[in-house]
Design an enzyme around this catalytic site. Structure first.
Site, short mmCIF file in Angstrom:
data_model
loop_
_atom_site.label_atom_id
_atom_site.label_comp_id
_atom_site.label_asym_id
_atom_site.label_seq_id
_atom_site.Cartn_x
_atom_site.Cartn_y
_atom_site.Cartn_z
N HIS A 305 0.86 -1.20 0.00
CA HIS A 305 0.00 0.00 0.00
C HIS A 305 0.89 1.24 0.00
CE1 HIS A 305 -3.18 2.79 1.14
NE2 HIS A 305 -4.02 1.85 0.76
N ASP A 362 -7.87 -5.44 -0.02
CA ASP A 362 -8.32 -6.31 -1.13
C ASP A 362 -7.91 -7.76 -0.96
OD1 ASP A 362 -7.51 -3.49 -3.05
OD2 ASP A 362 -9.53 -4.27 -2.72
C1 SDX Z 1 -6.23 0.00 -2.92
O1 SDX Z 1 -4.52 4.50 -2.02
C2 SDX Z 1 -5.44 3.87 -1.41
O2 SDX Z 1 -5.83 4.23 -0.31
C3 SDX Z 1 -6.00 2.68 -2.16
C4 SDX Z 1 -7.00 1.83 -1.40
C5 SDX Z 1 -8.29 2.58 -1.12
O3 SDX Z 1 -9.01 2.17 -0.19
O4 SDX Z 1 -8.62 3.50 -1.92
O5 SDX Z 1 -6.43 1.41 -0.17
C6 SDX Z 1 -7.39 0.60 -2.21
O6 SDX Z 1 -5.96 0.35 -4.05
C7 SDX Z 1 -5.36 -0.98 -2.16
C8 SDX Z 1 -4.11 -1.43 -3.00
C9 SDX Z 1 -4.59 -2.54 -3.93
N1 SDX Z 1 -3.50 -2.90 -4.88
C10 SDX Z 1 -2.87 -4.08 -4.78
O7 SDX Z 1 -3.05 -4.91 -3.88
C11 SDX Z 1 -1.93 -4.35 -5.95
C12 SDX Z 1 -0.60 -4.88 -5.42
N2 SDX Z 1 0.06 -3.78 -4.71
C13 SDX Z 1 0.98 -2.95 -5.43
O8 SDX Z 1 0.83 -2.84 -6.78
C14 SDX Z 1 1.48 -1.75 -4.66
O9 SDX Z 1 1.73 -2.17 -3.40
C15 SDX Z 1 0.58 -0.51 -4.60
C16 SDX Z 1 0.19 -0.06 -5.97
C17 SDX Z 1 -0.64 -0.78 -3.81
C18 SDX Z 1 1.39 0.59 -3.93
O10 SDX Z 1 2.44 0.87 -4.74
P1 SDX Z 1 3.46 2.06 -4.39
O11 SDX Z 1 3.10 2.77 -3.17
O12 SDX Z 1 3.68 2.88 -5.62
O13 SDX Z 1 4.74 1.28 -4.00
P2 SDX Z 1 5.79 0.73 -5.05
O14 SDX Z 1 5.09 0.16 -6.23
O15 SDX Z 1 6.82 1.78 -5.26
O16 SDX Z 1 6.41 -0.50 -4.23
C19 SDX Z 1 7.47 -0.28 -3.31
C20 SDX Z 1 8.33 -1.53 -3.46
C21 SDX Z 1 8.71 -1.82 -4.91
O17 SDX Z 1 9.94 -2.50 -4.87
P3 SDX Z 1 11.28 -1.62 -5.28
O18 SDX Z 1 11.06 -1.06 -6.66
O19 SDX Z 1 11.37 -0.52 -4.21
O20 SDX Z 1 12.42 -2.61 -5.21
O21 SDX Z 1 7.59 -2.68 -3.02
C22 SDX Z 1 7.41 -3.58 -4.10
C23 SDX Z 1 7.68 -2.81 -5.39
O22 SDX Z 1 8.17 -3.68 -6.40
N3 SDX Z 1 6.02 -4.03 -4.04
C24 SDX Z 1 5.61 -5.27 -4.21
C25 SDX Z 1 4.22 -5.23 -4.02
N4 SDX Z 1 3.84 -3.97 -3.76
C26 SDX Z 1 4.95 -3.24 -3.78
N5 SDX Z 1 6.26 -6.41 -4.51
C27 SDX Z 1 5.52 -7.53 -4.62
N6 SDX Z 1 4.17 -7.58 -4.43
C28 SDX Z 1 3.49 -6.44 -4.13
N7 SDX Z 1 2.16 -6.48 -3.97
#
Ligand code: SDX
Length: 427
Positions: A305, A362
């Site tokens: 998140h 989720d």
């Molecule tokens: C919702 O914003 C909100 O409040 C949203 C929400 C709401 O109620 O409105 O809470 C609802 O959208 C919840 C999130 C649902 N999405 C997912 O579950 C999809 C999987 N999660 C990711 O795609 C990610 O965690 C996000 C999109 C939710 C957040 O992404 P960020 O904040 O942009 O973080 P990032 O992508 O920069 O990740 C940081 C690091 C990265 O690694 P590095 O590049 O630093 O090496 O963490 C890794 C990412 O690769 N990472 C993950 C991961 N999520 C982040 N690695 C593996 N699996 C994951 N799920």
């Protein structure tokens, strides 16, 4: 914290006011920065940017705290109802008994759709994704409810708000019925908001539908958990659309479109599809490895998140609700075992620990929704149904904000500098 922040650039120094929140991070007011320095700030994804001032929802990502108008989500999920939470988000205070009765009566009087809107569904293929139908039908509401599109009229704003909250369950249920070839059911206002939705979704004209109180309570709690979440991507989309003066129906349709993405609201559908693809506990390590592999675009859906670097408090309530619903329905879904085992393994893995990746709202919702009988394609529709209340509250707050102006970000330009056109014969 200091009340000023200083920036030095090209030998000059500039001071900016620091504005404190009632709780959470202070903000540095940089509205004059470009005019004074000739430079923009650069913050793709708005990781360090407050886009607005708001009094609706507060999240502390490190502590895993979520407050709606100051009330913890755990208390609202346990003790309140979605209709009461909707009133709270919209009006800022918990309603008195008479305020609540008036609100629920008003909402119930808007649950029906203009009859011609039913023909919109017939223009879609039966296998259209329900979110595509939601984008189309909600956007079309502005073609029918012209008497509540003048955003300068507070009365019309509130009528549009009530219509959107009231009609989303009807529109969502109709999207589901259309996809399975069953007839639409009209709302039955003798039922609760959530009970009405369950009947329109799972009832048929040929038989009486009896609302299961355990399912009704679980669904109502799921709606509460999805109601609002400060300035997430879809809420920011609604605010940005609203900042141009677009009508509320168009703004909510924009929010639905943004929510659909798998990184946002589409994650509940993606998370259940992922759990089904994993299938059994013994295959979990393979997927954990893929999630950690930089060369593999696979991510653990329902994990991570932007704000929460601790447990999403909604995920904890959702897991508890999943236990209750599966037990009540006598469902022994191996997917739930996979979800719980995946959570345990991931939370001990240093990759997830170091990156502070925890289950989000989720991760477990799909297990419950699937047990209740929803197809995965309806999961994000249910998210949109509930989040409409938050979007409407945030939209009203933005419209009423004397500081609000059209949102128009700038950019860091790294394209070609000016050059002269070359006729095709000379290229
Ligand atoms: C919702 O914003 C909100 O409040 C949203 C929400 C709401 O109620 O409105 O809470 C609802 O959208 C919840 C999130 C649902 N999405 C997912 O579950 C999809 C999987 N999660 C990711 O795609 C990610 O965690 C996000 C999109 C939710 C957040 O992404 P960020 O904040 O942009 O973080 P990032 O992508 O920069 O990740 C940081 C690091 C990265 O690694 P590095 O590049 O630093 O090496 O963490 C890794 C990412 O690769 N990472 C993950 C991961 N999520 C982040 N690695 C593996 N699996 C994951 N799920």
């Amino acid at each position: 914290m200091a009340d000023k922040a200083s920036l030095s650039l090209n030998g000059d120094s500039f001071d900016y006011d620091v504005k404190p929140g009632t709780v959470g991070p202070d903000v540095i007011d940089i509205r004059k920065l470009y005019g004074q320095t000739g430079a923009f700030t650069f913050d793709p994804g708005f990781t360090s940017t407050a886009s607005c001032e708001s009094k609706i929802t507060y999240i502390d990502g490190d502590q895993g705290i979520l407050l709606h108008r100051g009330y913890p989500i755990e208390q609202l999920a346990e003790q309140s109802s979605f209709m009461e939470a909707a009133y709270l988000l919209l009006h800022g205070e918990l309603p008195s008994k008479s305020e609540f009765d008036t609100f629920t009566y008003t909402i119930s009087r808007h649950t029906m759709l203009h009859e011609q809107l039913a023909t919109f569904y017939r223009g879609f293929r039966r296998d259209a994704h329900p979110m595509a139908i939601m984008c189309g039908v909600v956007g079309a509401l502005s073609a029918f409810y012209h008497d509540s599109t003048d955003i300068t009229d507070p009365h019309q704003r509130m009528v549009a708000s009530h219509r959107l909250i009231a009609k989303m369950p009807t529109i969502a249920a109709m999207a589901y019925k259309y996809s399975i070839g069953q007839p639409f059911l009209y709302p039955d206002n003798s039922l609760s908001y959530t009970g009405n939705f369950l009947r329109m979704t799972f009832g048929v004209p040929a038989e009486e539908y009896v609302v299961d109180p355990v399912i009704e309570r679980a669904m109502d709690r799921i709606f509460i958990l999805h109601a609002d979440h400060e300035q997430n991507a879809s809420t920011s989309t609604v605010r940005l659309a609203g900042s141009s003066g677009a009508n509320p129906f168009a703004c909510i349709a924009a929010g639905i479109a943004c929510l659909w993405g798998p990184a946002h609201g589409g994650a509940n559908e993606a998370a259940l599809n992922m759990l089904r693809e994993i299938g059994t506990v013994d295959r979990i390590p393979e997927y954990i490895a893929r999630a950690k592999d930089k060369n593999d675009p696979f991510r653990l859906m329902g994990f991570g998140h932007r704000v929460y670097k601790n447990y999403d408090p909604r995920a904890k309530v959702m897991q508890k609700t999943a236990n209750e619903v599966l037990e009540k329905l006598g469902v022994d879904d191996p997917i739930f075992d996979v979800a719980r085992e995946l959570e345990q393994i991931a939370l001990k893995d240093e990759y997830f620990v170091e990156k502070k990746l925890y289950p989000n709202v989720d991760f477990y919702s799909g297990v419950i929704l699937s047990a209740i009988g929803f197809p995965t394609s309806m999961f994000t529709v249910l998210f949109a149904l509930a989040r409409t209340t938050g979007w409407v509250a945030q939209w009203n707050e933005m419209i009423s904000d004397p500081d609000q102006k059209i949102g128009r970000p700038r950019q860091l330009y790294t394209g070609a500098t000016q050059r002269d056109y070359v006729p095709v014969g000379q290229r």
